[in-house]
Write a protein that holds these residues in place. Structure first.
Motif, PDB file in Angstrom:
ATOM      1  N   UNK A   1      -0.660   3.536   3.348  1.00  0.00           N
ATOM      2  CA  UNK A   1       0.359   2.526   3.047  1.00  0.00           C
ATOM      3  C   UNK A   1       0.740   1.740   4.298  1.00  0.00           C
ATOM      4  N   UNK A   2       0.838   2.425   5.440  1.00  0.00           N
ATOM      5  CA  UNK A   2       1.151   1.753   6.704  1.00  0.00           C
ATOM      6  C   UNK A   2       0.062   0.763   7.081  1.00  0.00           C
ATOM      7  N   UNK A   3      -1.194   1.173   6.934  1.00  0.00           N
ATOM      8  CA  UNK A   3      -2.330   0.302   7.269  1.00  0.00           C
ATOM      9  C   UNK A   3      -2.335  -0.924   6.362  1.00  0.00           C
ATOM     10  N   UNK A   4      -2.091  -0.734   5.055  1.00  0.00           N
ATOM     11  CA  UNK A   4      -2.028  -1.872   4.131  1.00  0.00           C
ATOM     12  C   UNK A   4      -0.909  -2.828   4.506  1.00  0.00           C
ATOM     13  N   UNK A   5       0.248  -2.299   4.906  1.00  0.00           N
ATOM     14  CA  UNK A   5       1.372  -3.138   5.318  1.00  0.00           C
ATOM     15  C   UNK A   5       1.017  -3.927   6.587  1.00  0.00           C
ATOM     16  N   UNK A   6       0.420  -3.251   7.578  1.00  0.00           N
ATOM     17  CA  UNK A   6       0.017  -3.921   8.823  1.00  0.00           C
ATOM     18  C   UNK A   6      -0.998  -5.030   8.536  1.00  0.00           C
ATOM     19  N   UNK A   7      -1.977  -4.730   7.682  1.00  0.00           N
ATOM     20  CA  UNK A   7      -2.997  -5.724   7.348  1.00  0.00           C
ATOM     21  C   UNK A   7      -2.362  -6.917   6.633  1.00  0.00           C
TER      22      UNK A   7
END
Length: 121
Positions: free
Chosen positions: A21-27
């Motif tokens: 979820x963090x990676x999706x938010x950063x992307x």
């Protein structure tokens, strides 16, 4: 045939889901910054982190002002880049060609469009 990965404990699964979820938010934030002109395509391509490396080149193009799914597909075809290619899989020549196509830092400037030049709002 490879063996399936070992099962995860509930805590490991929760950590993995949280990280995803963090990676999706950063992307999502990076793509929004690119679309708004706060960062350039060069800035994105020069980053070496894994999040950028796993981003589809098609998504980078689609978030550019004036470039949708059809035009992004046309650019990728013109550059000889697969629609499923990720940033980490780009060769140096492909990166250079992308930067030739999108050298601009502001979203209101004109850029090359196959078949002519278009003013981007």
């Amino acid at each position: 045939m490879a063996a399936p990965p070992p099962p995860l404990t509930p805590a490991q699964r929760a950590r993995s889901l949280q990280r995803a979820a963090e990676v999706r938010r950063e992307r999502s934030e990076m793509l929004a910054d690119l679309a708004a002109g706060r960062i350039t395509l060069r800035d994105v391509l020069e980053r070496k982190d894994e999040m950028v490396g796993r981003t589809l080149v098609r998504r980078l193009l689609e978030c550019r002002p004036g470039v949708g799914k059809v035009r992004a597909a046309r650019y990728l075809e013109e550059l000889g880049i697969s629609g499923t290619r990720r940033v980490k899989g780009l060769g140096s020549r492909q990166r250079a060609r992308l930067l030739e196509l999108f050298p601009l830092t502001t979203p209101t400037a004109s850029h090359h469009v196959p078949g002519g030049t278009r003013r981007v709002r």
